[in-house]
Design a protein around this motif. Structure first.
Motif, PDB file in Angstrom:
ATOM      1  N   UNK A 102      10.684  11.614   0.783  1.00 15.98           N
ATOM      2  CA  UNK A 102       9.302  11.893   1.149  1.00 15.98           C
ATOM      3  C   UNK A 102       8.725  12.834   0.109  1.00 15.98           C
ATOM      4  N   UNK A 103       7.957  13.839   0.580  1.00 16.50           N
ATOM      5  CA  UNK A 103       7.416  14.827  -0.338  1.00 16.50           C
ATOM      6  C   UNK A 103       8.540  15.803  -0.691  1.00 16.50           C
ATOM      7  N   UNK A 162       0.023  -3.867  -5.891  1.00 15.09           N
ATOM      8  CA  UNK A 162       0.195  -2.547  -5.273  1.00 15.09           C
ATOM      9  C   UNK A 162      -1.137  -1.813  -5.242  1.00 15.09           C
ATOM     10  N   UNK A 163      -1.439  -1.240  -4.070  1.00 13.70           N
ATOM     11  CA  UNK A 163      -2.621  -0.385  -3.945  1.00 13.70           C
ATOM     12  C   UNK A 163      -2.107   1.029  -3.707  1.00 13.70           C
ATOM     13  N   UNK A 164      -2.601   1.997  -4.495  1.00 10.75           N
ATOM     14  CA  UNK A 164      -2.190   3.386  -4.293  1.00 10.75           C
ATOM     15  C   UNK A 164      -3.407   4.163  -3.822  1.00 10.75           C
ATOM     16  N   UNK A 165      -3.228   4.918  -2.739  1.00 11.45           N
ATOM     17  CA  UNK A 165      -4.351   5.720  -2.256  1.00 11.45           C
ATOM     18  C   UNK A 165      -3.940   7.187  -2.105  1.00 11.45           C
ATOM     19  N   UNK A 166      -4.814   8.075  -2.578  1.00 10.23           N
ATOM     20  CA  UNK A 166      -4.627   9.514  -2.358  1.00 10.23           C
ATOM     21  C   UNK A 166      -5.920  10.041  -1.745  1.00 10.23           C
ATOM     22  N   UNK A 202       0.853  -1.196   0.000  1.00 11.62           N
ATOM     23  CA  UNK A 202       0.000   0.000   0.000  1.00 11.62           C
ATOM     24  C   UNK A 202       0.882   1.236   0.000  1.00 11.62           C
ATOM     25  N   UNK A 203       0.664   2.080  -1.000  1.00 11.40           N
ATOM     26  CA  UNK A 203       1.392   3.344  -1.017  1.00 11.40           C
ATOM     27  C   UNK A 203       0.412   4.492  -0.872  1.00 11.40           C
ATOM     28  N   UNK A 204       0.631   5.338   0.133  1.00 10.76           N
ATOM     29  CA  UNK A 204      -0.180   6.538   0.280  1.00 10.76           C
ATOM     30  C   UNK A 204       0.509   7.642  -0.502  1.00 10.76           C
ATOM     31  N   UNK A 205      -0.093   7.995  -1.621  1.00  4.34           N
ATOM     32  CA  UNK A 205       0.531   8.969  -2.516  1.00  4.34           C
ATOM     33  C   UNK A 205      -0.008  10.361  -2.192  1.00  4.34           C
ATOM     34  N   UNK A 206       0.881  11.226  -1.761  1.00  4.14           N
ATOM     35  CA  UNK A 206       0.467  12.590  -1.408  1.00  4.14           C
ATOM     36  C   UNK A 206       0.434  13.487  -2.647  1.00  4.14           C
TER      37      UNK A 206
END
Lengths: 306, 505
Positions: A254-255, A91-95, A65-69
Motif C-alpha cells: 500500500x502506501x 490503464x487510468x491513473x487518478x490522484x 484503474x489505479x488510484x495513486x496516492x
C-alpha cells in the motif's frame, strides 16, 4: 496450470478459476462501462491474469484503474508501468488534485486523513469522473469478517454506499446486473479465494508480482508500532536517520508510510507460502488503517471506501 | 481417513503440530498435494441455540484457519458480547457484521473457508429461523451438501422439517444430520438412534411430497442421508472421533466431509452451453464464451443452437489462456463446469442468451414453464405483472399466470394461494415473452434455475426452479377449501343421482 489427472474431477483452483472467469465475462457482457481496480498487489495481479485468460485471444474489454496516492512504494509504480506495457492493457491513473494542492502527507496528517483524502475521496472522484457502471475489485471474503457477507455483485447507490442490510439475494451463478443511471455495482471475482489459493495460483501460473513481497535487505525504521521502509526522502529526517538495514518483506502492499514490513528470509514463492502457512497472524495485521477498531472496514465500506 | 486428520487426532491440544512440521520440512510436496485438492461447498442449517456457529468455529479453529490476531480479537469480544464465560466464544468468530454481533444473531448468508489435507471447503452459513427461508435457499443454491443440526435434547423439530425441505428442494444431494449436544444427554446411544429413526421417517414423507411435485423421472440422483452424534463445544466427533461415544462406528464430521463422493453429482451426460459473451477480436476469430452448465463436448461434435435451431460443428475448444507459447490454448474435450470459448465451422448468427446443445440431444423449447418459486422480497408476488427473469445468461420478461399452490415449509401442506409473500414457496406457471430451451432443475441445475427481478426496483425478488415446460390448455390443479370438500361429500352422499365427481385429495 499443470494438467490435472482427471479432467472430470476439477481441482479447487480450476473451479475457482472457472468461477472467476464466468464473473468477469458476465461483467463484460452486462455493463456498458466497466473498469477493473488495479492496486498492484498480489490479488490484483491474479485478477489481471484471470482477465487476460477470460478474453483470450482478445484483450480484456475494460481498462484498469489505479488510484495513486503518491505514497506508494516506487517499486510498485515501476512494476505497474512495466506490466501494463507487456500486456498491452489500458490503464487510468487518478490522484486527488485537492490532495496534491493540500500537500497531504501521512507523516504530518496521519493515516486517517491521508487515507480519507488520497484514497476514499480519490476513489469516489475517479468513479464519478469515469461514470463506471461496474467496478471490479480484488477483495476476498476470507480477508475480513464484514466481507464474508458481501455479494459477488454488490450494489452501490448513487453515493457509492453499501447497505449491508439491503443486499440483493444472490443464487447459483446467476447475477442480477440491473441498475439505474448513476448507480453501480462492485464486482468481486476473487470472493471465494483464500490467501493460500492466491499464492498457490501465482506459483502454478507463474504470475509476476512486485519484488517487495520477497525478502531482501531493506532500510527500515520503527514507526507507530510498525516497521516501515525508507522509500524516499519525504520521510522525516529524524526517522530516516534511525533506519537500519534488515532482511524484511511485505505481506501486503500500500502506501509505504502505512505498510508494515515483517522480518523474513522468504525469497522464493514456496518460502513465502511456507511462511504464510506457519504464521500466527493474518495478513491485514501489517496494514495500519485496519487497526483503529473492530468493524472498522465495515464502517469504511458504508462510507464508500471500496 | 486423511493423513492430516490422523495427525490431528494424535496431537491433542496442538492439532496442527505435525502438519506444521510437514510444511516446514517439505513445502514443495505440500504445495503439490494442495494443488490436487477438490472443492466441497456445504451449507449449515440450524438456529443459534443448536450450536451452529460453535460447530463452524470449531472446524475453522481445528483446521488452523483461525490466526492468532483473529483469536485475540475474539477473546476481546468474548468479554464484551460473549455467552460462554471464560471459554472462547467460537460464535463470535463467525458472526460478522457489527450490528448483528450486538444483537447476537446472524442475519444473512456468510461464507467461510477452510482446507484439510484432502479438500478445500466453502461453508455457506445461514440463519435457521423461519423468516430466513430466503437466506437458506440462497446458501443452498450453490451447496453440494447440507449439514443439518439437531439439538440432541430436542430431537426432530419443525425447523428440522423446514431445513430438510429447503435443502432437498434446492437439489442438494447429500444431507448430514449432525446431532449436537450429545454431552447433555450423556452421550446416549438410545437418544441418538431415536432421533435417527424419527428423521428417516420424516424424510420418507418429505421425499414422497417432493417427488409428487417434481416427478420421479426428473430426479437424477437420490439424496444420501448420514447421521453423526457430536458435541461441537467439546469437539467430540467434529474432527476427532470421540472417546465418549465408542458405540458410534461411523466417521467424525470432518472425516465424513473429506471422503464423501461428490464428483458423480455433476451431470456429464446432457451438454448445455449457455452463450455468455461473444468474443470477436478480429475478423478471423469469432468465439462463444460461456461456462458449461452440464455435460461434455468434443472437437468435431455436431451442435444445434437454440432457439434458432441452426446447426454446425465444433471447430475448436479454446481454454482460458494467457497466450504464452509454452502451452496450447486448445483442448480436445471439455466438461462441466469449465469456462471455455467455442468456435464453430460455420459462421452462424449466435448471441448472448442462446444455448448450444449437441444435435442428437432432444430438448424441449417452450414459452410457458412450471416452476417452484421461493419469494424473497418484502413486496409480494403479483399475478399478471411483468417481471424480468434471468435463466443462466438468458434475460427475458415473464408473467406469473397462476399459482398451483403454496407449500408450507414446516408441514409440507399444499394450500391455495393468490400470491406469495416473503419467504413463501409455491408452484407457479409463468408465461415468457419468447420460447426458451427448458430443462428441469432436478436434472440440470445450471439451466433449470432462474431469478426473478422487479423491473421497477431492480431487486431480485424470487428464485425459481423449473419443473417442466407447460402447455397453456392444461388448467392448474385446483386446491379446494375444507368447506368445498365437505359440501362435495354432502352432495355425493345425499344426491348421488347428480353424478357429482369427487374433489379434494
Amino acid at each position: 496450470m499443470r494438467q490435472n489427472h482427471d479432467p472430470k474431477k476439477p481441482t479447487h483452483l480450476k473451479q475457482l478459476e472457472a468461477e472467476s472467469i464466468h464473473i468477469l465475462r458476465e461483467v463484460a457482457a452486462s455493463f456498458s462501462n466497466p473498469v477493473m481496480m488495479y492496486s498492484i498487489g498480489k490479488d490484483s495481479s491474479v485478477m489481471l491474469h484471470l482477465a487476460i485468460k477470460a478474453f483470450y485471444p482478445a484483450k480484456p474489454p475494460f481498462p484498469l484503474l489505479h488510484v495513486d496516492t503518491l505514497w506508494k512504494f516506487r517499486e510498485m509504480i515501476e512494476f505497474r508501468d512495466r506490466r501494463v506495457k507487456e500486456l498491452g492493457v489500458d490503464l487510468i491513473v487518478h490522484t486527488n488534485p485537492e490532495g496534491i494542492e493540500m500537500g497531504i502527507n501521512p507523516f504530518i496528517h496521519g493515516s486517517k486523513i491521508h487515507t480519507d483524502i488520497m484514497k476514499t475521496q480519490a476513489l469516489k472522484q475517479a468513479l464519478n469522473e469515469g461514470g463506471y457502471d461496474a467496478v471490479i475489485g480484488g477483495a476476498r471474503r476470507d480477508e475480513e469478517k464484514s466481507r464474508a457477507k458481501e455479494r459477488i455483485f454488490s450494489f452501490r447507490d448513487k453515493h457509492h454506499r453499501w447497505d449491508p442490510k439491503n443486499q440483493r439475494p444472490e443464487l447459483w451463478n446467476i447475477f442480477n446486473t440491473r441498475i439505474e443511471r448513476g448507480e453501480s455495482v462492485r464486482v468481486f471475482p476473487l470472493s471465494n479465494w483464500t490467501e493460500l489459493d492466491i499464492w498457490q495460483y501465482i506459483y502454478l501460473e507463474k504470475i509476476p508480482i512486485v519484488p517487495l513481497y520477497f525478502a531482501k535487505e531493506r532500510p527500515v525504521v520503527e514507526f507507530e508500532g510498525a516497521k516501515i521502509m525508507v522509500d524516499d526522502d519525504r520521510m522525516p529526517k529524524e526517522l530516516r536517520q534511525k533506519a537500519t538495514m534488515q532482511r524484511v518483506r511485505f505481506r501486503t502492499l500500500g502506501c509505504y508510510p502505512l505498510t508494515g514490513a515483517v522480518d523474513s528470509d522468504a525469497s522464493t514463492l514456496p518460502e513465502i507460502i511456507k511462511e504464510m502457512l506457519l504464521s500466527r497472524s493474518s495478513e491485514r495485521e501489517g496494514r495500519l488503517i485496519d487497526k483503529d477498531q473492530e468493524g472498522s472496514m465495515e464502517r469504511k465500506k458504508i462510507e464508500g471506501y471500496f | 481417513m486423511s493423513e492430516e486428520i490422523l495427525e490431528l487426532s494424535k496431537t491433542g491440544n496442538n492439532p496442527q503440530g505435525s502438519l506444521r512440521e510437514k510444511i516446514g520440512s517439505d513445502i514443495e510436496r505440500y504445495l503439490e498435494e494442495h494443488e490436487k485438492k477438490d472443492l466441497l461447498r456445504f451449507i449449515t442449517c440450524g438456529s443459534v441455540d443448536d450450536g451452529k456457529s460453535t460447530l463452524i468455529g470449531r472446524l475453522l479453529y481445528d483446521s488452523k484457519t483461525v490466526l492468532e490476531d483473529q483469536l485475540a480479537a475474539v477473546r476481546n469480544e468474548t468479554r464484551k458480547y460473549g455467552t460462554t464465560g471464560e471459554e472462547i466464544d467460537f460464535a463470535l468468530l463467525i458472526d460478522g457484521l457489527q450490528s448483528e454481533r450486538e444483537q447476537g444473531i446472524t442475519i444473512d448468508v456468510a461464507y467461510r473457508f477452510f482446507a484439510t489435507g484432502r479438500r478445500k471447503y466453502i461453508i455457506a452459513d445461514t440463519p435457521g429461523h423461519e423468516q430466513y427461508t430466503r437466506n437458506m435457499a440462497t446458501g443452498a443454491s450453490t451447496a453440494d451438501l447440507a449439514v443439518i443440526l439437531i439439538d440432541a435434547r430436542k430431537g426432530v423439530l419443525t425447523q428440522t422439517r423446514r431445513h430438510a425441505y429447503i435443502a432437498s428442494l434446492l437439489g442438494i444431494k447429500h444431507i448430514v444430520v449432525a446431532i449436537n449436544k450429545m454431552d447433555i444427554v450423556e452421550y446416549s446411544k438410545e437418544v441418538f438412534e431415536n432421533i435417527v429413526s424419527d428423521f428417516i421417517k420424516m424424510y420418507e414423507k418429505l421425499d414422497e411430497s417432493l417427488s409428487g411435485i417434481i416427478g420421479e423421472k426428473n430426479r437424477s440422483v437420490k439424496v444420501s442421508l448420514d447421521f453423526i452424534p457430536l458435541c461441537a463445544l467439546r469437539g467430540d466427533n467434529v474432527v476427532q472421533k470421540s472417546e465418549k461415544m465408542k458405540w458410534y462406528k461411523g466417521k467424525s464430521l470432518l472425516e465424513f466431509l473429506d471422503t464423501v463422493e461428490i464428483s458423480a453429482d455433476t451431470n456429464l451426460t446432457d451438454f448445455r452451453f449457455p452463450v455468455q459473451y461473444v468474443n470477436r477480436p478480429n475478423p478471423d476469430f469469432r468465439g462463444f464464451c460461456g461456462t458449461i452448465a452440464s455435460g461434455r463436448i468434443k472437437r468435431g461434435d455436431e451442435i444445434t443452437v437454440l432457439p434458432s435451431g441452426k446447426k454446425s460443428r465444433i471447430k475448436r475448444i479454446v481454454l482460458p489462456s494467457d497466450g504464452s507459447a509454452k502451452k496450447s490454448p486448445y483442448t480436445e474435450e471439455a466438461f462441466a463446469p469449465m469456462a471455455v470459448t467455442l468456435t464453430l465451422e460455420e459462421e452462424i448468427d449466435i448471441s448472448r442468451g442462446d444455448m448450444i446443445v449437441k444435435s442428437n440431444d432432444r430438448i424441449e423449447t417452450s414459452d410457458t414453464i412450471e416452476a417452484m418459486v421461493v419469494w424473497m422480497d418484502e413486496t409480494a408476488l403479483q399475478l399478471g405483472k411483468e417481471y424480468e427473469i434471468k435463466r443462466s445468461t438468458t434475460v427475458l420478461d415473464a408473467i406469473f399466470d397462476s399459482i398451483f399452490f403454496k407449500k408450507d415449509v414446516n408441514s409440507w401442506e399444499e394450500m391455495e394461494a393468490k400470491t406469495l409473500q416473503l419467504n413463501e414457496i409455491g408452484k407457479c406457471r409463468l408465461t415468457l415473452t419468447r420460447e426458451i430451451a427448458c430443462d428441469p432443475y432436478f436434472r440440470i441445475k445450471g439451466t433449470g434455475s432462474f431469478i426473478v427481478i422487479d423491473k421497477m426496483k431492480n431487486h431480485t425478488v424470487a428464485a425459481g426452479m423449473i419443473i417442466d415446460s407447460s402447455r397453456k390448455e392444461e388448467s392448474p390443479k385446483r386446491v379446494y377449501t375444507q368447506a368445498e370438500i365437505e359440501l362435495n361429500e354432502y352432495i355425493r352422499k345425499h344426491y348421488p343421482e347428480w353424478g357429482c365427481a369427487k374433489i379434494g385429495r
